[in-house]
Scaffold this motif. Structure first.
Motif, PDB file in Angstrom:
ATOM      1  N   SER A  71     -72.552 -69.718  66.037  1.00  0.00           N
ATOM      2  CA  SER A  71     -73.701 -70.133  66.842  1.00  0.00           C
ATOM      3  C   SER A  71     -74.227 -71.514  66.451  1.00  0.00           C
ATOM      4  N   LEU A  72     -73.818 -72.009  65.293  1.00  0.00           N
ATOM      5  CA  LEU A  72     -74.279 -73.326  64.854  1.00  0.00           C
ATOM      6  C   LEU A  72     -73.396 -74.424  65.444  1.00  0.00           C
ATOM      7  N   ARG A  73     -74.006 -75.562  65.706  1.00  0.00           N
ATOM      8  CA  ARG A  73     -73.259 -76.691  66.254  1.00  0.00           C
ATOM      9  C   ARG A  73     -72.212 -77.187  65.273  1.00  0.00           C
ATOM     10  N   SER A  74     -72.517 -77.100  63.984  1.00  0.00           N
ATOM     11  CA  SER A  74     -71.580 -77.562  62.970  1.00  0.00           C
ATOM     12  C   SER A  74     -71.794 -76.795  61.670  1.00  0.00           C
ATOM     13  N   TYR A  75     -70.700 -76.579  60.954  1.00  0.00           N
ATOM     14  CA  TYR A  75     -70.756 -75.973  59.622  1.00  0.00           C
ATOM     15  C   TYR A  75     -70.264 -76.960  58.557  1.00  0.00           C
ATOM     16  N   ASP A  76     -70.079 -78.205  58.951  1.00  0.00           N
ATOM     17  CA  ASP A  76     -69.575 -79.218  58.031  1.00  0.00           C
ATOM     18  C   ASP A  76     -70.595 -79.527  56.941  1.00  0.00           C
ATOM     19  N   ARG A  77     -70.088 -79.757  55.758  1.00  0.00           N
ATOM     20  CA  ARG A  77     -70.878 -80.224  54.613  1.00  0.00           C
ATOM     21  C   ARG A  77     -72.025 -79.270  54.247  1.00  0.00           C
ATOM     22  N   MET A  78     -71.859 -78.001  54.535  1.00  0.00           N
ATOM     23  CA  MET A  78     -72.852 -77.029  54.074  1.00  0.00           C
ATOM     24  C   MET A  78     -72.533 -76.673  52.622  1.00  0.00           C
ATOM     25  N   SER A  79     -73.566 -76.548  51.814  1.00  0.00           N
ATOM     26  CA  SER A  79     -73.376 -76.277  50.391  1.00  0.00           C
ATOM     27  C   SER A  79     -74.061 -74.965  50.006  1.00  0.00           C
ATOM     28  N   ASP A  80     -73.547 -74.331  48.955  1.00  0.00           N
ATOM     29  CA  ASP A  80     -74.129 -73.081  48.478  1.00  0.00           C
ATOM     30  C   ASP A  80     -75.524 -73.331  47.909  1.00  0.00           C
ATOM     31  N   ALA A  81     -76.441 -72.426  48.251  1.00  0.00           N
ATOM     32  CA  ALA A  81     -77.807 -72.478  47.720  1.00  0.00           C
ATOM     33  C   ALA A  81     -78.290 -71.038  47.639  1.00  0.00           C
TER      34      ALA A  81
END
Length: 285
Positions: free
Chosen positions: A20-30
């Motif tokens: 559903s998100l436009r992009s999952y690029d460069r997501m980091s664990d938090a």
């Protein structure tokens, strides 16, 4: 023993990417103490934003999620309502048909139902302790079985549809922090507020919501939680908090539907998504 019970009752909720998100690029664990998440945020842009609109949270039916339509609606609306309250601390919340610097859209990707039987047993033990040891402040941990969970993903997009903040989030109820409710959606409903708080903090501060000293709620949010009118009229679309009745129902372990009227009928349709700069990257709802 309390720690062992908490960990034993906290199986990992699935951290799912549902598309559903436009992009999952460069997501980091938090990650938090009992929460797993992946985040991405453009701090400069979210801090520059002044207005925000909140699309109704989506909770589609899934064959592996044993919640009916009414239960899903209640959980989804609890997310939207919490987002509206939390985001109104810094942003001006506008109606669905108004222009805004940011548009927030959340989608529930998974929910593990609560076991009403286990919840009922936990509540019975708590009542038995109160009767047997009146006035003795000894907490009774919830049975570490039949606990529910919730997984959500959300993003904040600018007026052109570009993603400015995103979060994939998952959390299970624990024996210590979540009161038992005798309802399939009991834990998912309560966890909806936790997700709303975490995502709102990401958008409000431009930083991870995990870690640091928890902030006290603003004084003007207290009457809203007790069923009062929200700061911005746009938040009325998600209905009002159940207030004292809701707090009492939670303490008694009642199903959320017994005290929460949910969203207004006129708010069942989602506002149109922000225009997308590239048709191949359009938002899937």
């Amino acid at each position: 023993m309390s720690v062992a019970l908490a960990l034993g009752g906290c199986a990992a909720a699935p951290l799912e990417r549902a598309g559903s998100l436009r992009s999952y690029d460069r997501m980091s664990d938090a990650n938090g103490l009992v929460t797993r998440s992946q985040i991405r945020v453009n701090k400069k842009d979210v801090l520059a934003a002044k207005t925000i609109r909140i699309a109704s949270t989506v909770f589609p039916a899934r064959t592996d999620v044993a919640l009916n339509e009414k239960e899903r609606r209640l959980v989804a609306n609890a997310i939207s309502r919490e987002l509206c309250l939390r985001l109104s601390e810094r942003f001006r919340i506008v109606a669905a048909d108004d222009d805004a610097d940011l548009t927030v859209q959340a989608t529930v990707t998974h929910a593990t139902p609560t076991s009403p039987t286990a919840s009922g047993a936990s509540k019975a033990l708590s009542i038995a302790k109160t009767v047997a040891l009146p006035g003795v402040p000894v907490p009774v941990p919830r049975l570490p079985v039949g606990l529910g969970g919730l997984s959500v993903e959300a993003e904040a997009r600018d007026f052109a549809g570009f993603q400015k903040a995103a979060m994939v989030w998952a959390r299970n109820a624990t024996s210590i922090t979540n009161s038992p409710r005798v309802a399939n959606e009991g834990d998912a409903y309560d966890l909806a507020a936790d997700f709303g708080a975490d995502f709102a903090k990401l958008v409000t501060t431009g930083e991870s919501p995990f870690g640091g000293v928890p902030a006290l709620p603003p004084m003007d949010s207290i009457p809203v939680r007790f069923g009062g009118a929200p700061k911005y009229v746009a938040c009325e679309a998600f209905g009002r908090f159940p207030g004292i009745t809701g707090f009492a129902g939670q303490g008694l372990g009642l199903p959320p539907a017994w005290t929460d009227s949910g969203a207004k009928e006129s708010s069942t349709d989602n506002p149109s998504p922000a225009p997308q700069p590239n048709s191949e990257q359009s938002l899937t709802q």
